[in-house]
Design a protein around this motif. Structure first.
Motif, PDB file in Angstrom:
ATOM      1  N   LEU A 155       0.824  -1.198   0.000  1.00 53.75           N
ATOM      2  CA  LEU A 155       0.000   0.000   0.000  1.00 53.75           C
ATOM      3  C   LEU A 155       0.863   1.255   0.000  1.00 53.75           C
ATOM      4  O   LEU A 155       0.549   2.237  -0.677  1.00 53.75           O
ATOM      5  N   ARG A 156       1.965   1.210   0.742  1.00 54.01           N
ATOM      6  CA  ARG A 156       2.883   2.348   0.789  1.00 54.01           C
ATOM      7  C   ARG A 156       3.402   2.659  -0.622  1.00 54.01           C
ATOM      8  O   ARG A 156       3.454   3.812  -1.037  1.00 54.01           O
ATOM      9  N   GLY A 157       3.754   1.614  -1.355  1.00 54.63           N
ATOM     10  CA  GLY A 157       4.223   1.806  -2.727  1.00 54.63           C
ATOM     11  C   GLY A 157       3.156   2.443  -3.603  1.00 54.63           C
ATOM     12  O   GLY A 157       3.442   3.363  -4.374  1.00 54.63           O
ATOM     13  N   ALA A 158       1.923   1.979  -3.470  1.00 51.81           N
ATOM     14  CA  ALA A 158       0.831   2.552  -4.261  1.00 51.81           C
ATOM     15  C   ALA A 158       0.577   4.001  -3.863  1.00 51.81           C
ATOM     16  O   ALA A 158       0.332   4.859  -4.731  1.00 51.81           O
ATOM     17  N   LEU A 159       0.659   4.294  -2.574  1.00 50.71           N
ATOM     18  CA  LEU A 159       0.458   5.670  -2.114  1.00 50.71           C
ATOM     19  C   LEU A 159       1.594   6.581  -2.584  1.00 50.71           C
ATOM     20  O   LEU A 159       1.358   7.740  -2.945  1.00 50.71           O
ATOM     21  N   GLU A 160       2.820   6.059  -2.598  1.00 52.65           N
ATOM     22  CA  GLU A 160       3.952   6.846  -3.097  1.00 52.65           C
ATOM     23  C   GLU A 160       3.769   7.181  -4.577  1.00 52.65           C
ATOM     24  O   GLU A 160       4.062   8.295  -5.011  1.00 52.65           O
ATOM     25  N   GLU A 161       3.277   6.221  -5.339  1.00 48.67           N
ATOM     26  CA  GLU A 161       3.004   6.466  -6.757  1.00 48.67           C
ATOM     27  C   GLU A 161       1.912   7.518  -6.915  1.00 48.67           C
ATOM     28  O   GLU A 161       2.017   8.411  -7.771  1.00 48.67           O
ATOM     29  N   ALA A 162       0.871   7.417  -6.098  1.00 44.30           N
ATOM     30  CA  ALA A 162      -0.218   8.403  -6.154  1.00 44.30           C
ATOM     31  C   ALA A 162       0.301   9.788  -5.790  1.00 44.30           C
ATOM     32  O   ALA A 162      -0.071  10.784  -6.419  1.00 44.30           O
ATOM     33  N   ALA A 163       1.176   9.861  -4.801  1.00 45.21           N
ATOM     34  CA  ALA A 163       1.751  11.149  -4.397  1.00 45.21           C
ATOM     35  C   ALA A 163       2.605  11.725  -5.527  1.00 45.21           C
ATOM     36  O   ALA A 163       2.545  12.929  -5.807  1.00 45.21           O
ATOM     37  N   ALA A 164       3.362  10.874  -6.201  1.00 48.35           N
ATOM     38  CA  ALA A 164       4.207  11.325  -7.302  1.00 48.35           C
ATOM     39  C   ALA A 164       3.372  11.867  -8.463  1.00 48.35           C
ATOM     40  O   ALA A 164       3.810  12.758  -9.186  1.00 48.35           O
ATOM     41  N   ARG A 165       2.168  11.336  -8.622  1.00 48.18           N
ATOM     42  CA  ARG A 165       1.267  11.823  -9.676  1.00 48.18           C
ATOM     43  C   ARG A 165       0.475  13.054  -9.228  1.00 48.18           C
ATOM     44  O   ARG A 165      -0.331  13.577  -9.988  1.00 48.18           O
ATOM     45  N   GLY A 166       0.686  13.475  -7.983  1.00 47.28           N
ATOM     46  CA  GLY A 166      -0.022  14.646  -7.474  1.00 47.28           C
ATOM     47  C   GLY A 166      -1.437  14.354  -7.014  1.00 47.28           C
ATOM     48  O   GLY A 166      -2.245  15.265  -6.867  1.00 47.28           O
ATOM     49  N   GLU A 167      -1.738  13.087  -6.780  1.00 43.44           N
ATOM     50  CA  GLU A 167      -3.091  12.690  -6.387  1.00 43.44           C
ATOM     51  C   GLU A 167      -3.315  12.768  -4.876  1.00 43.44           C
ATOM     52  O   GLU A 167      -4.438  12.584  -4.420  1.00 43.44           O
ATOM     53  N   LEU A 168      -2.262  13.011  -4.112  1.00 42.45           N
ATOM     54  CA  LEU A 168      -2.367  13.170  -2.664  1.00 42.45           C
ATOM     55  C   LEU A 168      -1.821  14.529  -2.287  1.00 42.45           C
ATOM     56  O   LEU A 168      -0.958  15.068  -2.981  1.00 42.45           O
ATOM     57  N   THR A 169      -2.292  15.054  -1.188  1.00 39.45           N
ATOM     58  CA  THR A 169      -1.751  16.331  -0.737  1.00 39.45           C
ATOM     59  C   THR A 169      -0.341  16.111  -0.199  1.00 39.45           C
ATOM     60  O   THR A 169       0.011  15.006   0.221  1.00 39.45           O
ATOM     61  N   ALA A 170       0.435  17.174  -0.206  1.00 41.79           N
ATOM     62  CA  ALA A 170       1.804  17.089   0.306  1.00 41.79           C
ATOM     63  C   ALA A 170       1.820  16.746   1.794  1.00 41.79           C
ATOM     64  O   ALA A 170       2.789  16.207   2.306  1.00 41.79           O
ATOM     65  N   ALA A 171       0.732  17.045   2.477  1.00 38.76           N
ATOM     66  CA  ALA A 171       0.648  16.782   3.913  1.00 38.76           C
ATOM     67  C   ALA A 171       0.371  15.319   4.243  1.00 38.76           C
ATOM     68  O   ALA A 171       0.450  14.917   5.397  1.00 38.76           O
ATOM     69  N   THR A 172       0.061  14.507   3.223  1.00 39.58           N
ATOM     70  CA  THR A 172      -0.250  13.095   3.481  1.00 39.58           C
ATOM     71  C   THR A 172       0.982  12.369   3.981  1.00 39.58           C
ATOM     72  O   THR A 172       2.024  12.363   3.333  1.00 39.58           O
ATOM     73  N   ASP A 173       0.869  11.767   5.146  1.00 34.68           N
ATOM     74  CA  ASP A 173       1.939  10.938   5.702  1.00 34.68           C
ATOM     75  C   ASP A 173       1.749   9.535   5.130  1.00 34.68           C
ATOM     76  O   ASP A 173       0.815   8.817   5.517  1.00 34.68           O
ATOM     77  N   ILE A 174       2.604   9.170   4.202  1.00 31.45           N
ATOM     78  CA  ILE A 174       2.463   7.901   3.475  1.00 31.45           C
ATOM     79  C   ILE A 174       2.488   6.703   4.413  1.00 31.45           C
ATOM     80  O   ILE A 174       1.669   5.784   4.284  1.00 31.45           O
ATOM     81  N   ASP A 175       3.402   6.694   5.374  1.00 29.69           N
ATOM     82  CA  ASP A 175       3.493   5.559   6.302  1.00 29.69           C
ATOM     83  C   ASP A 175       2.236   5.435   7.147  1.00 29.69           C
ATOM     84  O   ASP A 175       1.701   4.339   7.323  1.00 29.69           O
ATOM     85  N   GLU A 176       1.751   6.550   7.667  1.00 25.87           N
ATOM     86  CA  GLU A 176       0.532   6.513   8.480  1.00 25.87           C
ATOM     87  C   GLU A 176      -0.671   6.112   7.637  1.00 25.87           C
ATOM     88  O   GLU A 176      -1.534   5.359   8.098  1.00 25.87           O
ATOM     89  N   ALA A 177      -0.748   6.609   6.417  1.00 24.29           N
ATOM     90  CA  ALA A 177      -1.867   6.269   5.542  1.00 24.29           C
ATOM     91  C   ALA A 177      -1.872   4.776   5.227  1.00 24.29           C
ATOM     92  O   ALA A 177      -2.927   4.135   5.241  1.00 24.29           O
ATOM     93  N   ALA A 178      -0.705   4.205   4.981  1.00 24.70           N
ATOM     94  CA  ALA A 178      -0.616   2.766   4.695  1.00 24.70           C
ATOM     95  C   ALA A 178      -1.049   1.955   5.919  1.00 24.70           C
ATOM     96  O   ALA A 178      -1.828   1.008   5.796  1.00 24.70           O
ATOM     97  N   ASP A 179      -0.570   2.335   7.096  1.00 20.75           N
ATOM     98  CA  ASP A 179      -0.970   1.635   8.315  1.00 20.75           C
ATOM     99  C   ASP A 179      -2.461   1.802   8.589  1.00 20.75           C
ATOM    100  O   ASP A 179      -3.136   0.870   9.032  1.00 20.75           O
ATOM    101  N   ALA A 180      -2.988   3.001   8.311  1.00 22.78           N
ATOM    102  CA  ALA A 180      -4.421   3.248   8.512  1.00 22.78           C
ATOM    103  C   ALA A 180      -5.256   2.368   7.592  1.00 22.78           C
ATOM    104  O   ALA A 180      -6.287   1.829   8.004  1.00 22.78           O
ATOM    105  N   LEU A 181      -4.801   2.204   6.353  1.00 26.44           N
ATOM    106  CA  LEU A 181      -5.528   1.341   5.419  1.00 26.44           C
ATOM    107  C   LEU A 181      -5.519  -0.112   5.879  1.00 26.44           C
ATOM    108  O   LEU A 181      -6.539  -0.800   5.808  1.00 26.44           O
ATOM    109  N   VAL A 182      -4.381  -0.580   6.361  1.00 34.29           N
ATOM    110  CA  VAL A 182      -4.301  -1.956   6.863  1.00 34.29           C
ATOM    111  C   VAL A 182      -5.256  -2.132   8.044  1.00 34.29           C
ATOM    112  O   VAL A 182      -6.012  -3.108   8.102  1.00 34.29           O
TER     113      VAL A 182
END
Length: 85
Positions: free
Chosen positions: A15-42
């Motif tokens: 999930l972290r990898g997918a979120l990093e890709e989404a962030a690179a495409r500008g689909e997430l705000t800069a404030a998104t904590d990728i690690d926390e978001a991945a753990d939250a999804l799990v």
């Protein structure tokens, strides 16, 4: 318990990898904590799976799954901003 933790860590890594890709495409705000978001999804999906099992309703996985990304990536006020210690 160790085996389950390894499984959850593996899912979080994917999930972290997918979120990093989404962030690179500008689909997430800069404030998104990728690690926390991945753990939250799990954690969210673990709860959804448990609820679906308790209610014997596999359709919950589909219906509640639609909200996962929105919940994991919505901006959250910091504890300090809320006056929390």
């Amino acid at each position: 318990a160790r085996r389950a933790d390894q499984a959850f860590c593996g899912i979080a890594a994917m999930l972290r990898g997918a979120l990093e890709e989404a962030a690179a495409r500008g689909e997430l705000t800069a404030a998104t904590d990728i690690d926390e978001a991945a753990d939250a999804l799990v954690a969210y999906f673990a709860g959804v799976l448990l609820l679906a099992e308790i209610r014997n309703d596999p359709d919950l996985i589909r219906s509640l799954g639609r909200h996962a990304i929105q919940l994991a990536t919505c901006p959250v006020a910091s504890a300090k901003a809320d006056g929390q210690p």
